[in-house]
Design a protein around this motif. Structure first.
Motif, mmCIF file in Angstrom:
data_model
loop_
_atom_site.group_PDB
_atom_site.id
_atom_site.type_symbol
_atom_site.label_atom_id
_atom_site.label_comp_id
_atom_site.label_asym_id
_atom_site.label_seq_id
_atom_site.Cartn_x
_atom_site.Cartn_y
_atom_site.Cartn_z
ATOM 1 N N VAL A 56 0.834 -1.206 0.000
ATOM 2 C CA VAL A 56 0.000 0.000 0.000
ATOM 3 C C VAL A 56 0.866 1.253 0.000
ATOM 4 N N PHE A 57 1.956 1.230 0.753
ATOM 5 C CA PHE A 57 2.896 2.353 0.767
ATOM 6 C C PHE A 57 3.452 2.620 -0.638
ATOM 7 N N ALA A 58 3.691 1.578 -1.402
ATOM 8 C CA ALA A 58 4.310 1.714 -2.712
ATOM 9 C C ALA A 58 3.321 2.029 -3.826
ATOM 10 N N LEU A 59 2.139 1.433 -3.793
ATOM 11 C CA LEU A 59 1.229 1.459 -4.937
ATOM 12 C C LEU A 59 0.015 2.348 -4.688
ATOM 13 N N ASP A 60 -0.284 3.192 -5.645
ATOM 14 C CA ASP A 60 -1.478 4.040 -5.587
ATOM 15 C C ASP A 60 -2.700 3.171 -5.885
ATOM 16 N N PRO A 61 -3.634 3.038 -4.937
ATOM 17 C CA PRO A 61 -4.789 2.163 -5.163
ATOM 18 C C PRO A 61 -5.606 2.548 -6.396
ATOM 19 N N GLN A 62 -5.746 3.847 -6.653
ATOM 20 C CA GLN A 62 -6.513 4.271 -7.822
ATOM 21 C C GLN A 62 -5.816 3.870 -9.122
ATOM 22 N N ALA A 65 5.413 -3.340 -6.834
ATOM 23 C CA ALA A 65 5.788 -2.547 -5.661
ATOM 24 C C ALA A 65 7.276 -2.230 -5.678
ATOM 25 N N ALA A 66 8.109 -3.217 -6.009
ATOM 26 C CA ALA A 66 9.553 -2.982 -6.066
ATOM 27 C C ALA A 66 9.900 -1.956 -7.133
ATOM 28 N N LYS A 67 9.217 -1.988 -8.256
ATOM 29 C CA LYS A 67 9.464 -1.023 -9.335
ATOM 30 C C LYS A 67 9.152 0.387 -8.882
ATOM 31 N N GLN A 68 8.047 0.554 -8.147
ATOM 32 C CA GLN A 68 7.667 1.877 -7.654
ATOM 33 C C GLN A 68 8.617 2.351 -6.551
ATOM 34 N N LEU A 69 9.063 1.439 -5.709
ATOM 35 C CA LEU A 69 9.917 1.811 -4.581
ATOM 36 C C LEU A 69 11.353 2.091 -5.004
ATOM 37 N N PHE A 70 11.877 1.300 -5.929
ATOM 38 C CA PHE A 70 13.310 1.348 -6.202
ATOM 39 C C PHE A 70 13.674 1.626 -7.655
ATOM 40 N N GLY A 71 12.708 1.609 -8.577
ATOM 41 C CA GLY A 71 13.006 1.811 -9.981
ATOM 42 C C GLY A 71 13.056 0.501 -10.752
ATOM 43 N N SER A 72 13.083 0.594 -12.074
ATOM 44 C CA SER A 72 12.963 -0.580 -12.938
ATOM 45 C C SER A 72 14.132 -1.544 -12.795
ATOM 46 N N GLN A 73 15.352 -1.025 -12.706
ATOM 47 C CA GLN A 73 16.513 -1.921 -12.654
ATOM 48 C C GLN A 73 16.523 -2.760 -11.389
ATOM 49 N N VAL A 74 16.267 -2.131 -10.257
ATOM 50 C CA VAL A 74 16.212 -2.877 -8.999
ATOM 51 C C VAL A 74 15.025 -3.833 -9.014
#
Length: 482
Positions: free
Chosen positions: A280-286, A303-312
């Protein structure tokens, strides 16, 4: 993992001379698993496909973070109710067989065969295929984003899943030491990844606590949607009874089985709630509502993509895909013990009762489960296999938990552990399981009324269980004639 031959021998003799031994029948399996092997088996069996997919469905359908956290909390309470119940059953009958053995002693041999059949297919072979496919899905995301596989892309996921199942099938045929080593190592990798996602993501990731502002009181339609979400959540928590499947191979089962079962389930519940908090912290529910179902399946990768970027995120996706092999390993370790116990009781083909002369592992049963799982890997889309197994597992687990009522007062059984607040935990579990099955059937009815009807996976799952009835009748008649 150390093994004391004297201790194992004494434990086996004590078990064989107990009432549980008389009921369970001799299985002649050495008791070589300790607390940590059983604990990691529970954790690995639970932490699999569910936590890496289910939350994406709920956020997509409801955009309600509070509703998401509620159903995961409720699912955890449900699992704990089942866990304390199975802990008492497993210490009454500390033998190989678990579900089959408990239902057989509570409701008769025919009922035990039906449950054993369903457990072997829906509880182990199908989940092996589900987690194998999801592991391949996570591993293939970075590959397909960087390379063009052309027409072969459709075969990449099932091909990788087949490879994983085959390799782990071979490893578990080798022996107890190899099984325990793979189980502990692969589980540690997966747990460290999820804990790292939580700790590093919440501390340094690009998220927003404001996403929780989208929480709201659900209306009647959303209550039904959350009920469907609870089906997936209950599936995510399955595996809480995993240590009971190797009860015949655990040292000092009266003491270690309850500890490993309850500790494993409580650990996973805490981890699941923290992982969902991170989602929930990472992803916008809408924004999640605007994505397609296939896009939200790998929710941990999103969630990892939103938190750290595509490469991570690509690295995390690969590591999670590899880490999920712990669940495939756990299913390949536990499931054959059901077939082994049933075969010893004349309720399964006799080849499944044979142990390898030197390695003392049920090689034939392991291979049969692996081949069934590989067949299911190629049977259809990931979500269809997931839907197929979820409801059937709810029914089977309900029958197993209900076994506590006729068995608890059996004077010829030992009672070294008694679950707290009896009969509340099993009653609560059965009520919620009944509600989940009813919700699944309602979803099937709605799906059949669409212009393009959906596959009635709940009905197919229940049909699989019913197919065990003629099998049970035939085997019962054969045993009477012999």
């Amino acid at each position: 993992m150390t093994h004391n031959p004297v201790e194992s021998s004494e434990s086996q003799r004590a078990s064989d001379s107990s009432p549980a031994g008389e009921l369970g029948g001799p299985d002649h399996q050495p008791r070589r698993f300790g607390f940590w092997a059983a604990y990691f088996l529970v954790v690995a069996s639970m932490v699999g496909a569910g936590i890496l997919t289910s939350s994406g469905f709920t956020l997509h359908d409801t955009a309600n973070p509070a509703g998401l956290m509620v159903i995961w909390t409720l699912g955890g309470i449900l699992a704990l109710c089942g866990t304390v119940t199975i802990a008492e059953l497993a210490t009454m009958l500390p033998r190989a067989g678990s579900d089959y053995l408990f239902v057989r002693e509570a409701f008769g041999r025919e009922a035990g065969i039906v449950v054993g059949w369903a457990t072997f297919v829906l509880g182990f072979a199908a989940p092996t295929a589900v987690v194998g496919r999801l592991s391949a899905n996570y591993l293939s995301i970075p590959l397909t984003s960087h390379f063009d596989f052309g027409s072969a892309a459709a075969y990449l996921e099932p091909s990788l899943a087949t490879l994983f199942v085959g390799v782990l099938m071979a490893i578990h045929c080798l022996g107890h030491r190899e099984s325990s080593g793979v189980q502990v190592l692969s589980t540690l990798v997966k747990i460290c990844l999820l804990v790292g996602l939580v700790v590093i993501g919440l501390s340094f990731g690009e998220g927003d606590w404001g996403h929780f502002a989208a929480s709201h009181v659900p209306d009647s339609n959303e209550f039904f949607t959350l009920g469907i979400g609870l089906i997936y959540v209950s599936y995510a928590y399955t595996g809480w009874n995993a240590a009971a499947y190797v009860a015949g191979e655990v040292r000092d089962p009266e003491r270690l089985l309850p500890k490993s079962l309850i500790a494993g389930c409580a650990s996973v519940m805490g981890l699941y709630l923290l992982v969902n908090l991170t989602y929930v912290f990472a992803l916008d529910p809408q924004e999640m509502t605007q994505l397609s179902i296939p896009e939200v399946i790998p929710v941990a990768q999103l969630a990892a993509k939103q938190l750290f970027g595509s490469q991570v995120a690509d690295v995390v996706s690969i590591l999670l895909g590899l880490g999920m092999l712990a669940s495939v390993s756990a299913y390949m370790l536990s499931g054959p013990r059901i077939a082994f116990a049933m075969a010893n009781d004349g309720a399964f083909p006799r080849f499944a009762a044979k142990l390898h002369d030197r390695r003392q592992t049920p090689v034939a049963a392991i291979v049969v489960q692996g081949l069934i799982a590989i067949g299911m890997v190629w049977s259809g889309p990931f979500l269809d296999i997931l839907n197929y197994t979820a409801i059937g597992l709810a029914v089977v687990s309900g029958l197993v938990v209900a076994s506590i009522f006729p068995l608890r007062n059996r004077a010829n059984l030992p009672h070294p552990y008694r679950l707290p607040l009896y009969p509340l935990p099993p009653v609560l579990y059965l009520l919620l399981m009944g509600w989940i099955v009813a919700t699944g059937l309602m979803q099937d009815v709605q799906g059949l009324q669409l212009e393009e009807p959906r596959l009635p996976t709940t009905m197919l799952s229940l049909l699989t269980i019913l197919l065990g009835l003629p099998v049970a009748y035939f085997l019962a008649r054969r045993k009477q004639a012999s």
